[in-house]
Write an enzyme that holds these catalytic residues in place. Structure first.
Site, short mmCIF file in Angstrom:
data_model
loop_
_atom_site.label_atom_id
_atom_site.label_comp_id
_atom_site.label_asym_id
_atom_site.label_seq_id
_atom_site.Cartn_x
_atom_site.Cartn_y
_atom_site.Cartn_z
N ASP A 45 0.87 -1.19 0.00
CA ASP A 45 0.00 0.00 0.00
C ASP A 45 0.90 1.24 0.00
OD1 ASP A 45 -2.05 1.82 0.15
OD2 ASP A 45 -2.49 1.46 2.27
N ASN A 48 -2.88 3.02 13.10
CA ASN A 48 -4.18 2.35 13.04
C ASN A 48 -3.99 0.86 12.71
OD1 ASN A 48 -7.23 2.30 12.64
ND2 ASN A 48 -6.47 1.52 10.68
N HIS A 49 -2.92 0.59 11.95
CA HIS A 49 -2.69 -0.79 11.51
C HIS A 49 -1.20 -0.99 11.26
CE1 HIS A 49 -3.71 1.79 8.01
NE2 HIS A 49 -2.55 1.33 7.59
N GLN A 97 -3.38 -5.43 6.11
CA GLN A 97 -3.15 -4.36 7.08
C GLN A 97 -4.02 -4.58 8.33
OE1 GLN A 97 -4.12 -1.10 4.46
NE2 GLN A 97 -1.99 -0.45 4.29
N ASP A 149 -5.69 -4.26 11.82
CA ASP A 149 -5.85 -3.09 12.71
C ASP A 149 -5.22 -3.35 14.07
OD1 ASP A 149 -7.26 -1.90 10.71
OD2 ASP A 149 -9.13 -1.66 11.82
N ARG A 209 1.52 13.59 10.62
CA ARG A 209 0.22 13.52 9.94
C ARG A 209 -0.34 12.16 10.36
NH1 ARG A 209 -2.15 9.66 6.31
NH2 ARG A 209 -3.69 10.71 5.06
N ASP A 231 -2.54 9.11 10.36
CA ASP A 231 -3.29 8.39 9.33
C ASP A 231 -4.57 7.78 9.91
OD1 ASP A 231 -3.15 7.21 6.55
OD2 ASP A 231 -3.27 5.34 7.68
N GLU A 275 -5.93 12.94 9.67
CA GLU A 275 -6.78 12.62 8.53
C GLU A 275 -8.12 12.12 9.09
OE1 GLU A 275 -6.87 9.60 4.70
OE2 GLU A 275 -6.19 8.90 6.62
N ASP A 312 -4.48 10.51 -2.31
CA ASP A 312 -5.48 9.46 -2.50
C ASP A 312 -6.43 9.84 -3.64
OD1 ASP A 312 -4.63 7.61 -0.56
OD2 ASP A 312 -5.52 8.82 1.03
C1 NOJ Z 1 -5.04 6.60 4.47
C2 NOJ Z 1 -3.98 6.95 3.48
O1 NOJ Z 1 -4.16 8.26 3.05
C3 NOJ Z 1 -4.09 5.95 2.34
O2 NOJ Z 1 -3.22 6.28 1.29
C4 NOJ Z 1 -3.82 4.58 2.87
O3 NOJ Z 1 -4.00 3.61 1.85
C5 NOJ Z 1 -4.76 4.26 4.02
N1 NOJ Z 1 -4.79 5.31 4.99
C6 NOJ Z 1 -4.34 2.99 4.71
O4 NOJ Z 1 -3.17 3.26 5.43
#
Ligand code: NOJ
Length: 556
Positions: free
Chosen positions: A65, A107-108, A173, A175, A203, A205, A248, A316
Protein backbone atom coordinates in the site's frame (compact mmCIF):
# COMPACT_ATOMS: atom_id res chain seq x y z
CA UNK A 1 -0.91 40.09 18.02
CA UNK A 2 2.84 39.94 18.05
CA UNK A 3 4.40 37.30 15.82
CA UNK A 4 6.90 36.56 18.58
CA UNK A 5 4.07 35.31 20.76
CA UNK A 6 2.99 32.78 18.23
CA UNK A 7 6.02 31.22 16.60
CA UNK A 8 5.59 28.04 18.63
CA UNK A 9 2.20 27.71 16.94
CA UNK A 10 3.79 27.90 13.50
CA UNK A 11 1.22 25.47 12.12
CA UNK A 12 -1.54 28.10 12.49
CA UNK A 13 -0.02 29.85 9.50
CA UNK A 14 1.89 27.12 7.72
CA UNK A 15 2.19 26.16 4.06
CA UNK A 16 2.45 22.38 4.06
CA UNK A 17 4.00 20.38 1.19
CA UNK A 18 3.37 16.65 1.00
CA UNK A 19 5.84 14.47 -0.86
CA UNK A 20 6.81 10.86 -1.25
CA UNK A 21 10.56 10.28 -1.05
CA UNK A 22 10.13 7.36 -3.45
CA UNK A 23 8.92 9.56 -6.33
CA UNK A 24 10.66 12.88 -5.58
CA UNK A 25 14.29 12.60 -6.74
CA UNK A 26 16.57 9.61 -7.30
CA UNK A 27 20.14 10.64 -6.47
CA UNK A 28 21.96 7.36 -7.12
CA UNK A 29 20.41 6.24 -10.39
CA UNK A 30 18.78 3.06 -9.10
CA UNK A 31 15.36 4.25 -10.26
CA UNK A 32 13.91 4.88 -6.79
CA UNK A 33 13.69 8.32 -5.19
CA UNK A 34 15.76 8.64 -2.05
CA UNK A 35 16.48 10.84 0.94
CA UNK A 36 19.76 12.07 -0.51
CA UNK A 37 17.76 13.25 -3.53
CA UNK A 38 15.25 15.01 -1.32
CA UNK A 39 18.10 16.71 0.57
CA UNK A 40 19.25 18.21 -2.74
CA UNK A 41 15.83 19.70 -3.26
CA UNK A 42 15.34 21.33 0.13
CA UNK A 43 16.48 24.64 -1.29
CA UNK A 44 13.95 24.32 -4.07
CA UNK A 45 11.22 23.89 -1.48
CA UNK A 46 12.51 26.81 0.56
CA UNK A 47 12.56 28.95 -2.58
CA UNK A 48 8.95 28.02 -3.27
CA UNK A 49 8.19 29.20 0.23
CA UNK A 50 6.70 26.12 1.88
CA UNK A 51 7.15 26.07 5.64
CA UNK A 52 6.44 22.44 6.48
CA UNK A 53 7.31 19.21 4.70
CA UNK A 54 5.02 16.25 5.20
CA UNK A 55 6.89 13.07 4.37
CA UNK A 56 4.71 10.19 3.24
CA UNK A 57 5.75 6.84 4.75
CA UNK A 58 9.47 6.08 4.43
CA UNK A 59 9.44 3.14 6.86
CA UNK A 60 10.44 -0.43 5.97
CA UNK A 61 7.48 -1.95 4.19
CA UNK A 62 6.54 -4.69 1.74
CA UNK A 63 5.01 -1.83 -0.29
CA UNK A 64 1.60 -3.35 -0.81
CA UNK A 65 0.00 0.00 0.00
CA UNK A 66 2.79 2.36 -1.07
CA UNK A 67 4.41 2.25 2.36
CA UNK A 68 1.21 2.66 4.39
CA UNK A 69 1.85 -0.97 5.37
CA UNK A 70 4.70 -0.75 7.86
CA UNK A 71 6.91 -3.55 9.20
CA UNK A 72 9.13 -1.37 11.41
CA UNK A 73 7.88 1.91 12.83
CA UNK A 74 11.40 2.92 13.86
CA UNK A 75 13.15 2.36 10.56
CA UNK A 76 13.89 3.81 7.15
CA UNK A 77 13.28 1.63 4.12
CA UNK A 78 16.70 0.75 2.71
CA UNK A 79 15.58 1.76 -0.77
CA UNK A 80 15.47 5.39 0.40
CA UNK A 81 18.76 5.47 2.29
CA UNK A 82 19.48 5.05 5.95
CA UNK A 83 18.44 6.90 9.08
CA UNK A 84 21.46 9.19 8.70
CA UNK A 85 20.10 10.43 5.39
CA UNK A 86 16.79 11.17 7.03
CA UNK A 87 18.53 13.18 9.74
CA UNK A 88 20.34 15.14 7.02
CA UNK A 89 16.99 15.96 5.41
CA UNK A 90 15.50 17.10 8.70
CA UNK A 91 18.55 19.14 9.69
CA UNK A 92 18.80 20.82 6.29
CA UNK A 93 15.09 21.62 6.28
CA UNK A 94 15.39 23.11 9.76
CA UNK A 95 18.36 25.14 8.62
CA UNK A 96 16.17 26.63 5.87
CA UNK A 97 13.41 27.41 8.35
CA UNK A 98 11.14 24.50 7.43
CA UNK A 99 9.47 22.03 9.75
CA UNK A 100 9.21 18.34 8.93
CA UNK A 101 6.34 16.05 9.84
CA UNK A 102 5.93 12.35 9.06
CA UNK A 103 3.01 10.04 8.51
CA UNK A 104 2.20 8.30 11.79
CA UNK A 105 0.70 4.90 11.03
CA UNK A 106 -0.75 3.48 14.18
CA UNK A 107 -4.18 2.35 13.04
CA UNK A 108 -2.69 -0.79 11.51
CA UNK A 109 0.56 -2.53 10.62
CA UNK A 110 1.60 -4.69 7.71
CA UNK A 111 0.78 -8.36 8.18
CA UNK A 112 4.55 -8.84 7.87
CA UNK A 113 5.22 -6.74 10.98
CA UNK A 114 6.90 -8.92 13.64
CA UNK A 115 4.02 -8.19 16.04
CA UNK A 116 1.49 -9.65 13.65
CA UNK A 117 3.73 -12.50 12.55
CA UNK A 118 3.92 -13.52 16.21
CA UNK A 119 0.28 -12.70 16.97
CA UNK A 120 -1.10 -15.01 14.31
CA UNK A 121 1.08 -17.92 15.39
CA UNK A 122 -0.96 -18.76 18.45
CA UNK A 123 -3.75 -17.41 20.60
CA UNK A 124 -1.27 -17.25 23.46
CA UNK A 125 1.31 -15.10 21.69
CA UNK A 126 2.26 -12.08 23.77
CA UNK A 127 1.34 -9.97 20.72
CA UNK A 128 -2.05 -11.60 20.19
CA UNK A 129 -3.89 -8.75 21.87
CA UNK A 130 -2.04 -6.15 19.83
CA UNK A 131 -4.68 -6.93 17.22
CA UNK A 132 -8.45 -7.51 17.34
CA UNK A 133 -9.77 -11.05 16.93
CA UNK A 134 -13.09 -12.85 16.89
CA UNK A 135 -13.71 -16.58 17.04
CA UNK A 136 -17.13 -16.70 15.41
CA UNK A 137 -18.09 -16.23 11.79
CA UNK A 138 -18.45 -12.47 11.17
CA UNK A 139 -21.64 -10.95 9.79
CA UNK A 140 -21.68 -9.14 6.45
CA UNK A 141 -19.51 -6.03 6.85
CA UNK A 142 -19.10 -5.23 3.16
CA UNK A 143 -20.54 -1.75 3.77
CA UNK A 144 -17.66 -0.91 6.14
CA UNK A 145 -14.64 -1.64 3.93
CA UNK A 146 -12.59 1.32 2.71
CA UNK A 147 -11.42 -0.25 -0.55
CA UNK A 148 -14.46 -2.00 -2.00
CA UNK A 149 -12.57 -2.95 -5.18
CA UNK A 150 -10.33 -5.27 -3.18
CA UNK A 151 -12.15 -6.23 0.01
CA UNK A 152 -15.66 -7.30 0.95
CA UNK A 153 -15.28 -7.70 4.71
CA UNK A 154 -13.41 -6.01 7.55
CA UNK A 155 -12.65 -9.47 8.99
CA UNK A 156 -10.20 -11.99 7.59
CA UNK A 157 -10.06 -15.63 8.63
CA UNK A 158 -6.60 -16.64 9.78
CA UNK A 159 -6.40 -20.38 9.10
CA UNK A 160 -3.77 -21.24 11.68
CA UNK A 161 -5.77 -20.30 14.76
CA UNK A 162 -9.17 -20.41 13.09
CA UNK A 163 -10.03 -16.89 14.19
CA UNK A 164 -10.74 -13.71 12.24
CA UNK A 165 -8.72 -10.51 12.59
CA UNK A 166 -9.96 -7.00 12.01
CA UNK A 167 -8.74 -4.85 9.11
CA UNK A 168 -10.60 -1.76 7.95
CA UNK A 169 -8.25 -1.30 5.00
CA UNK A 170 -6.63 -4.17 3.08
CA UNK A 171 -6.50 -7.68 4.56
CA UNK A 172 -2.71 -7.30 4.70
CA UNK A 173 -3.15 -4.36 7.08
CA UNK A 174 -4.45 -5.77 10.39
CA UNK A 175 -5.85 -3.09 12.71
CA UNK A 176 -3.98 -2.48 15.93
CA UNK A 177 -5.90 -2.90 19.14
CA UNK A 178 -5.60 0.56 20.67
CA UNK A 179 -7.73 -0.60 23.59
CA UNK A 180 -4.68 -2.53 24.76
CA UNK A 181 -2.53 -0.31 27.04
CA UNK A 182 0.58 -2.09 25.73
CA UNK A 183 -0.25 -0.86 22.21
CA UNK A 184 -0.76 2.67 23.50
CA UNK A 185 2.68 2.45 25.12
CA UNK A 186 4.16 1.35 21.81
CA UNK A 187 2.52 4.28 20.02
CA UNK A 188 3.86 6.76 22.56
CA UNK A 189 7.34 5.25 22.23
CA UNK A 190 7.24 5.60 18.44
CA UNK A 191 6.23 9.26 18.79
CA UNK A 192 8.98 9.84 21.32
CA UNK A 193 11.53 8.28 19.01
CA UNK A 194 10.72 10.44 16.00
CA UNK A 195 10.56 13.60 18.09
CA UNK A 196 14.07 12.82 19.33
CA UNK A 197 15.19 12.26 15.74
CA UNK A 198 13.96 15.79 15.02
CA UNK A 199 10.48 15.47 13.55
CA UNK A 200 8.20 18.43 14.27
CA UNK A 201 5.02 16.42 14.39
CA UNK A 202 2.91 13.92 12.53
CA UNK A 203 0.22 13.52 9.94
CA UNK A 204 -1.92 10.97 11.74
CA UNK A 205 -3.29 8.39 9.33
CA UNK A 206 -6.83 7.03 9.36
CA UNK A 207 -7.90 8.51 12.71
CA UNK A 208 -11.62 7.64 12.60
CA UNK A 209 -10.73 3.99 12.06
CA UNK A 210 -8.89 3.64 15.36
CA UNK A 211 -10.75 0.69 16.75
CA UNK A 212 -13.51 2.11 18.82
CA UNK A 213 -16.60 0.05 18.85
CA UNK A 214 -16.56 -3.31 17.13
CA UNK A 215 -18.76 -6.32 17.64
CA UNK A 216 -16.31 -9.20 17.95
CA UNK A 217 -18.76 -11.98 18.58
CA UNK A 218 -17.55 -12.22 22.17
CA UNK A 219 -19.26 -8.93 22.84
CA UNK A 220 -18.62 -5.32 22.10
CA UNK A 221 -14.96 -4.37 21.84
CA UNK A 222 -15.13 -0.82 23.05
CA UNK A 223 -12.53 1.81 23.59
CA UNK A 224 -12.71 5.50 23.04
CA UNK A 225 -10.29 6.75 20.37
CA UNK A 226 -10.68 10.23 21.81
CA UNK A 227 -9.03 9.10 25.04
CA UNK A 228 -6.14 7.72 23.00
CA UNK A 229 -5.72 11.04 21.21
CA UNK A 230 -5.80 12.89 24.52
CA UNK A 231 -3.02 10.69 25.84
CA UNK A 232 -0.96 11.12 22.70
CA UNK A 233 -1.47 14.89 22.71
CA UNK A 234 -0.62 15.25 26.38
CA UNK A 235 2.59 13.31 25.86
CA UNK A 236 3.50 15.22 22.70
CA UNK A 237 3.10 18.68 24.17
CA UNK A 238 4.94 17.68 27.31
CA UNK A 239 7.91 16.60 25.21
CA UNK A 240 7.75 19.25 22.51
CA UNK A 241 5.39 22.16 22.98
CA UNK A 242 5.61 23.21 19.34
CA UNK A 243 5.03 19.78 17.75
CA UNK A 244 1.84 19.22 15.77
CA UNK A 245 -0.67 16.45 15.15
CA UNK A 246 -2.38 16.88 11.78
CA UNK A 247 -5.10 14.29 11.46
CA UNK A 248 -6.78 12.62 8.53
CA UNK A 249 -10.43 12.65 9.61
CA UNK A 250 -12.81 12.62 6.68
CA UNK A 251 -16.11 12.93 8.54
CA UNK A 252 -19.00 15.41 8.53
CA UNK A 253 -18.11 18.48 10.61
CA UNK A 254 -20.25 17.51 13.61
CA UNK A 255 -18.37 14.24 14.07
CA UNK A 256 -15.03 15.55 12.91
CA UNK A 257 -14.84 18.46 15.31
CA UNK A 258 -14.82 16.05 18.26
CA UNK A 259 -11.31 15.03 17.22
CA UNK A 260 -10.06 18.53 18.09
CA UNK A 261 -11.16 17.64 21.61
CA UNK A 262 -14.55 19.38 21.76
CA UNK A 263 -14.30 22.45 23.97
CA UNK A 264 -10.91 21.40 25.35
CA UNK A 265 -8.75 21.47 22.23
CA UNK A 266 -6.74 18.60 23.66
CA UNK A 267 -6.67 16.06 20.82
CA UNK A 268 -5.55 16.84 17.25
CA UNK A 269 -4.12 20.31 16.59
CA UNK A 270 -5.10 20.25 12.95
CA UNK A 271 -7.39 18.38 10.57
CA UNK A 272 -7.80 18.44 6.83
CA UNK A 273 -11.01 20.17 5.83
CA UNK A 274 -12.47 17.47 3.58
CA UNK A 275 -15.94 19.04 3.58
CA UNK A 276 -14.71 22.39 2.24
CA UNK A 277 -12.49 20.64 -0.31
CA UNK A 278 -15.44 18.68 -1.68
CA UNK A 279 -17.68 21.75 -1.72
CA UNK A 280 -14.98 23.64 -3.62
CA UNK A 281 -15.19 21.12 -6.46
CA UNK A 282 -18.97 21.40 -6.50
CA UNK A 283 -18.60 25.17 -6.69
CA UNK A 284 -16.12 24.81 -9.54
CA UNK A 285 -18.44 22.42 -11.37
CA UNK A 286 -21.36 24.83 -11.07
CA UNK A 287 -19.40 28.06 -11.45
CA UNK A 288 -21.26 29.05 -8.31
CA UNK A 289 -19.71 30.13 -5.02
CA UNK A 290 -22.66 29.05 -2.90
CA UNK A 291 -21.76 25.43 -2.14
CA UNK A 292 -18.41 26.52 -0.72
CA UNK A 293 -19.86 29.55 1.06
CA UNK A 294 -22.62 27.46 2.64
CA UNK A 295 -20.15 24.78 3.71
CA UNK A 296 -17.84 27.32 5.36
CA UNK A 297 -20.89 28.79 7.10
CA UNK A 298 -21.45 25.35 8.64
CA UNK A 299 -17.79 24.93 9.59
CA UNK A 300 -17.67 24.65 13.38
CA UNK A 301 -15.97 27.35 15.39
CA UNK A 302 -12.65 26.05 16.70
CA UNK A 303 -10.39 27.20 19.48
CA UNK A 304 -7.43 29.44 18.57
CA UNK A 305 -5.22 26.49 19.46
CA UNK A 306 -6.69 24.39 16.63
CA UNK A 307 -6.47 24.79 12.87
CA UNK A 308 -7.90 23.54 9.58
CA UNK A 309 -5.64 22.35 6.78
CA UNK A 310 -7.08 23.42 3.44
CA UNK A 311 -6.27 21.59 0.21
CA UNK A 312 -7.42 20.84 -3.29
CA UNK A 313 -5.69 17.53 -3.84
CA UNK A 314 -3.96 14.85 -1.84
CA UNK A 315 -2.27 11.54 -2.57
CA UNK A 316 -5.48 9.46 -2.50
CA UNK A 317 -8.54 9.51 -4.71
CA UNK A 318 -10.25 12.89 -4.78
CA UNK A 319 -13.02 11.78 -2.49
CA UNK A 320 -16.48 13.27 -2.93
CA UNK A 321 -18.12 11.09 -0.32
CA UNK A 322 -19.61 13.97 1.67
CA UNK A 323 -21.59 15.27 -1.31
CA UNK A 324 -25.07 13.99 -2.07
CA UNK A 325 -25.38 11.47 -4.89
CA UNK A 326 -26.67 14.15 -7.28
CA UNK A 327 -23.96 16.62 -6.32
CA UNK A 328 -21.28 13.95 -6.74
CA UNK A 329 -22.69 13.15 -10.17
CA UNK A 330 -22.45 16.84 -11.11
CA UNK A 331 -18.77 16.85 -10.19
CA UNK A 332 -18.22 13.57 -12.06
CA UNK A 333 -20.01 15.00 -15.12
CA UNK A 334 -17.79 18.10 -15.10
CA UNK A 335 -14.43 16.63 -14.15
CA UNK A 336 -14.43 12.91 -14.87
CA UNK A 337 -17.47 11.50 -16.62
CA UNK A 338 -15.62 8.43 -17.89
CA UNK A 339 -15.90 5.65 -15.28
CA UNK A 340 -12.18 5.01 -15.90
CA UNK A 341 -11.52 8.36 -14.17
CA UNK A 342 -13.59 7.44 -11.12
CA UNK A 343 -12.87 5.25 -8.15
CA UNK A 344 -14.92 3.34 -5.58
CA UNK A 345 -18.04 5.16 -6.77
CA UNK A 346 -17.03 8.10 -4.60
CA UNK A 347 -13.98 9.80 -6.07
CA UNK A 348 -11.79 10.79 -8.98
CA UNK A 349 -8.29 9.62 -9.80
CA UNK A 350 -7.20 12.83 -11.47
CA UNK A 351 -5.06 15.80 -10.60
CA UNK A 352 -6.55 19.28 -10.78
CA UNK A 353 -5.16 20.74 -14.06
CA UNK A 354 -6.55 18.06 -16.41
CA UNK A 355 -9.89 18.33 -14.60
CA UNK A 356 -9.92 22.04 -15.39
CA UNK A 357 -9.00 21.33 -19.03
CA UNK A 358 -5.57 22.82 -18.43
CA UNK A 359 -7.11 26.33 -18.41
CA UNK A 360 -4.38 28.45 -16.76
CA UNK A 361 -6.84 31.11 -15.59
CA UNK A 362 -9.00 28.57 -13.85
CA UNK A 363 -6.09 26.67 -12.30
CA UNK A 364 -4.56 29.84 -10.87
CA UNK A 365 -7.89 31.01 -9.54
CA UNK A 366 -8.33 27.61 -7.84
CA UNK A 367 -5.01 27.89 -6.00
CA UNK A 368 -5.54 31.54 -5.15
CA UNK A 369 -8.89 30.56 -3.65
CA UNK A 370 -7.50 27.75 -1.51
CA UNK A 371 -4.66 29.97 -0.28
CA UNK A 372 -7.13 32.66 0.75
CA UNK A 373 -9.40 30.36 2.77
CA UNK A 374 -9.14 30.36 6.55
CA UNK A 375 -6.71 27.61 7.52
CA UNK A 376 -3.23 26.45 6.56
CA UNK A 377 -2.89 25.46 2.88
CA UNK A 378 -1.43 22.08 1.93
CA UNK A 379 0.06 21.19 -1.45
CA UNK A 380 0.75 17.75 -2.89
CA UNK A 381 4.07 17.56 -4.76
CA UNK A 382 3.84 18.64 -8.39
CA UNK A 383 0.81 20.87 -7.86
CA UNK A 384 3.08 23.90 -8.04
CA UNK A 385 3.92 23.11 -11.68
CA UNK A 386 0.49 21.76 -12.64
CA UNK A 387 1.39 18.09 -13.03
CA UNK A 388 -1.28 15.81 -14.49
CA UNK A 389 -2.16 12.27 -13.47
CA UNK A 390 -0.92 9.16 -15.26
CA UNK A 391 -3.94 6.96 -15.85
CA UNK A 392 -1.73 4.03 -16.82
CA UNK A 393 -0.90 3.72 -13.12
CA UNK A 394 -3.68 1.70 -11.49
CA UNK A 395 -6.25 3.10 -9.09
CA UNK A 396 -5.36 5.84 -6.62
CA UNK A 397 -1.68 5.70 -7.55
CA UNK A 398 -2.36 7.58 -10.81
CA UNK A 399 -1.49 10.84 -9.02
CA UNK A 400 1.73 9.48 -7.49
CA UNK A 401 3.89 9.54 -10.63
CA UNK A 402 7.51 10.78 -10.45
CA UNK A 403 8.16 14.48 -9.88
CA UNK A 404 8.94 16.32 -13.10
CA UNK A 405 12.13 18.35 -12.69
CA UNK A 406 13.14 18.89 -16.30
CA UNK A 407 12.34 17.91 -19.86
CA UNK A 408 15.17 15.34 -19.75
CA UNK A 409 15.13 11.58 -19.30
CA UNK A 410 12.43 10.48 -16.84
CA UNK A 411 11.58 14.14 -16.30
CA UNK A 412 14.89 14.59 -14.48
CA UNK A 413 13.64 12.32 -11.69
CA UNK A 414 16.15 9.53 -12.29
CA UNK A 415 18.89 8.53 -14.71
CA UNK A 416 17.80 4.87 -14.56
CA UNK A 417 16.08 2.99 -17.35
CA UNK A 418 12.35 3.89 -17.29
CA UNK A 419 11.50 0.26 -16.50
CA UNK A 420 13.26 0.62 -13.14
CA UNK A 421 11.15 3.54 -11.85
CA UNK A 422 8.56 2.81 -9.16
CA UNK A 423 5.91 4.20 -11.50
CA UNK A 424 5.96 5.56 -15.04
CA UNK A 425 6.37 9.27 -15.66
CA UNK A 426 3.25 11.03 -16.97
CA UNK A 427 2.99 11.30 -20.76
CA UNK A 428 1.05 13.22 -23.39
CA UNK A 429 0.14 16.84 -22.76
CA UNK A 430 1.37 16.72 -19.16
CA UNK A 431 4.67 15.01 -19.99
CA UNK A 432 7.90 16.52 -18.66
CA UNK A 433 8.65 18.29 -21.92
CA UNK A 434 5.55 20.42 -21.28
CA UNK A 435 5.40 20.50 -17.48
CA UNK A 436 8.61 20.72 -15.47
CA UNK A 437 10.32 22.66 -12.72
CA UNK A 438 13.34 23.82 -14.74
CA UNK A 439 11.27 25.68 -17.32
CA UNK A 440 8.77 27.10 -14.89
CA UNK A 441 11.20 28.41 -12.29
CA UNK A 442 12.85 30.50 -15.04
CA UNK A 443 9.55 31.86 -16.31
CA UNK A 444 7.96 34.70 -14.31
CA UNK A 445 4.65 33.97 -16.05
CA UNK A 446 4.52 30.28 -15.12
CA UNK A 447 2.15 28.52 -12.74
CA UNK A 448 5.15 27.89 -10.46
CA UNK A 449 5.84 31.63 -10.26
CA UNK A 450 2.16 32.29 -9.59
CA UNK A 451 1.99 29.71 -6.80
CA UNK A 452 5.23 31.00 -5.34
CA UNK A 453 3.88 34.54 -5.13
CA UNK A 454 0.63 33.25 -3.64
CA UNK A 455 2.60 31.38 -0.98
CA UNK A 456 4.68 34.40 -0.08
CA UNK A 457 1.63 36.64 -0.04
CA UNK A 458 -0.23 34.14 2.12
CA UNK A 459 2.69 34.08 4.55
CA UNK A 460 2.38 37.82 5.06
CA UNK A 461 -1.34 37.54 5.89
CA UNK A 462 -1.49 35.84 9.28
CA UNK A 463 -5.08 37.06 9.60
CA UNK A 464 -6.04 34.23 7.21
CA UNK A 465 -4.56 31.61 9.49
CA UNK A 466 -5.45 33.23 12.78
CA UNK A 467 -8.30 35.57 12.15
CA UNK A 468 -12.07 35.74 11.91
CA UNK A 469 -13.65 34.68 8.61
CA UNK A 470 -16.69 36.35 7.12
CA UNK A 471 -18.37 35.82 3.74
CA UNK A 472 -19.17 39.01 1.83
CA UNK A 473 -22.27 39.30 -0.33
CA UNK A 474 -21.31 41.05 -3.58
CA UNK A 475 -24.53 40.16 -5.37
CA UNK A 476 -23.05 37.75 -7.92
CA UNK A 477 -23.41 34.06 -7.14
CA UNK A 478 -20.36 33.14 -9.22
CA UNK A 479 -18.10 35.27 -7.02
CA UNK A 480 -16.71 33.94 -3.76
CA UNK A 481 -15.89 37.01 -1.67
CA UNK A 482 -14.69 36.90 1.90
CA UNK A 483 -12.75 38.71 4.53
CA UNK A 484 -10.37 37.61 7.30
CA UNK A 485 -9.65 39.91 10.23
CA UNK A 486 -7.20 39.87 13.05
CA UNK A 487 -6.93 42.91 15.26
CA UNK A 488 -5.77 45.70 12.89
CA UNK A 489 -5.05 43.44 9.91
CA UNK A 490 -7.62 42.41 7.31
CA UNK A 491 -7.56 40.73 3.92
CA UNK A 492 -10.46 40.66 1.48
CA UNK A 493 -10.38 38.22 -1.42
CA UNK A 494 -12.67 37.89 -4.42
CA UNK A 495 -12.69 34.91 -6.77
CA UNK A 496 -14.76 34.63 -9.92
CA UNK A 497 -15.66 30.97 -10.38
CA UNK A 498 -17.33 31.67 -13.69
CA UNK A 499 -15.80 32.01 -17.19
CA UNK A 500 -17.19 35.47 -17.94
CA UNK A 501 -15.94 38.82 -16.68
CA UNK A 502 -18.05 40.40 -13.97
CA UNK A 503 -18.19 43.72 -12.14
CA UNK A 504 -19.18 43.47 -8.50
CA UNK A 505 -19.66 46.08 -5.86
CA UNK A 506 -17.82 45.59 -2.64
CA UNK A 507 -19.87 47.22 0.10
CA UNK A 508 -18.18 49.69 2.50
CA UNK A 509 -16.10 47.56 4.84
CA UNK A 510 -17.41 49.14 8.01
CA UNK A 511 -14.00 50.59 8.85
CA UNK A 512 -13.44 54.29 9.50
CA UNK A 513 -12.13 56.91 7.04
CA UNK A 514 -8.58 56.34 8.23
CA UNK A 515 -8.62 53.01 6.40
CA UNK A 516 -8.04 52.44 2.68
CA UNK A 517 -8.21 49.40 0.42
CA UNK A 518 -5.02 48.45 -1.38
CA UNK A 519 -4.23 45.68 -3.81
CA UNK A 520 -2.40 42.97 -1.87
CA UNK A 521 0.01 42.17 -4.71
CA UNK A 522 1.16 45.62 -5.83
CA UNK A 523 -0.17 47.78 -2.97
CA UNK A 524 -1.93 50.12 -5.40
CA UNK A 525 -4.56 52.30 -3.70
CA UNK A 526 -8.12 51.31 -4.65
CA UNK A 527 -10.52 53.29 -2.54
CA UNK A 528 -11.34 54.49 0.93
CA UNK A 529 -12.86 51.70 2.97
CA UNK A 530 -15.91 53.87 3.70
CA UNK A 531 -17.02 53.84 0.06
CA UNK A 532 -18.61 51.06 -1.97
CA UNK A 533 -16.13 50.06 -4.62
CA UNK A 534 -16.67 48.46 -8.02
CA UNK A 535 -14.29 45.61 -8.74
CA UNK A 536 -13.87 44.11 -12.19
CA UNK A 537 -12.94 40.46 -12.29
CA UNK A 538 -11.95 38.69 -15.50
CA UNK A 539 -13.41 35.28 -16.23
CA UNK A 540 -11.86 33.10 -13.51
CA UNK A 541 -10.22 36.29 -12.22
CA UNK A 542 -9.28 37.02 -8.62
CA UNK A 543 -8.20 39.93 -6.44
CA UNK A 544 -6.73 40.08 -2.97
CA UNK A 545 -7.14 43.38 -1.11
CA UNK A 546 -5.78 44.50 2.19
CA UNK A 547 -7.07 47.16 4.50
CA UNK A 548 -4.43 49.75 5.32
CA UNK A 549 -4.70 52.26 8.09
CA UNK A 550 -3.27 55.73 7.38
CA UNK A 551 0.47 55.71 7.97
CA UNK A 552 0.71 51.90 8.16
CA UNK A 553 3.36 50.20 6.11
CA UNK A 554 2.45 46.87 4.54
CA UNK A 555 5.50 44.72 4.15
CA UNK A 556 5.83 43.53 0.56
C1 NOJ B 1 -5.04 6.60 4.47
C2 NOJ B 1 -3.98 6.95 3.48
O1 NOJ B 1 -4.16 8.26 3.05
C3 NOJ B 1 -4.09 5.95 2.34
O2 NOJ B 1 -3.22 6.28 1.29
C4 NOJ B 1 -3.82 4.58 2.87
O3 NOJ B 1 -4.00 3.61 1.85
C5 NOJ B 1 -4.76 4.26 4.02
N1 NOJ B 1 -4.79 5.31 4.99
C6 NOJ B 1 -4.34 2.99 4.71
O4 NOJ B 1 -3.17 3.26 5.43
Amino acid sequence: MRITETSDMWWKNAVVYCLDVETFLDSDGDGVGDLAGLAQRIDYLAQLGVTCLWLMPFYPSPQRDDGYDVTDMYGVDRRYGDPGHLVEVIRTAHDRGMRVIADLLVNHTSDKHPWFVSARRSTTSRYRDYYVWRDTEPPDTSDQVVFPDKEDSIWELDERTGEWYLHHFYRHQPDLNVANPAVVEEIIRVIEYWLEVGMDGFRVDAVPFFVSDVETGAGQHATDPHRLLEQVRAFLVRRRGDAVLLGEVNLPYADQVRFFGDGEGNQLHMMFDFAAMQATYLSFARGDARPLRDTLARRPEILPTCQWATFLRNHDELTLDQLSEDERQEVFDSFGADPELQLYGRGLRRRLPPMLDGDPRRIRMAYSLVFSLPGSPTLFYGEEIGMGENLDIPGRMSVRSPMQWSSGRNGGFSSAAPSRLPRPVTGDGYAPEHVNVADQTRDPGSLWSCIRSLIWLRRTCPEIGWGRYEAIDVGAHQVFAHRCDLEQAATIALHNLGPDPVVVTLPPTGDDEEVELVDAFDHAHLAAATEPVDITLDGYGYRWLRLRRAGEVIIP
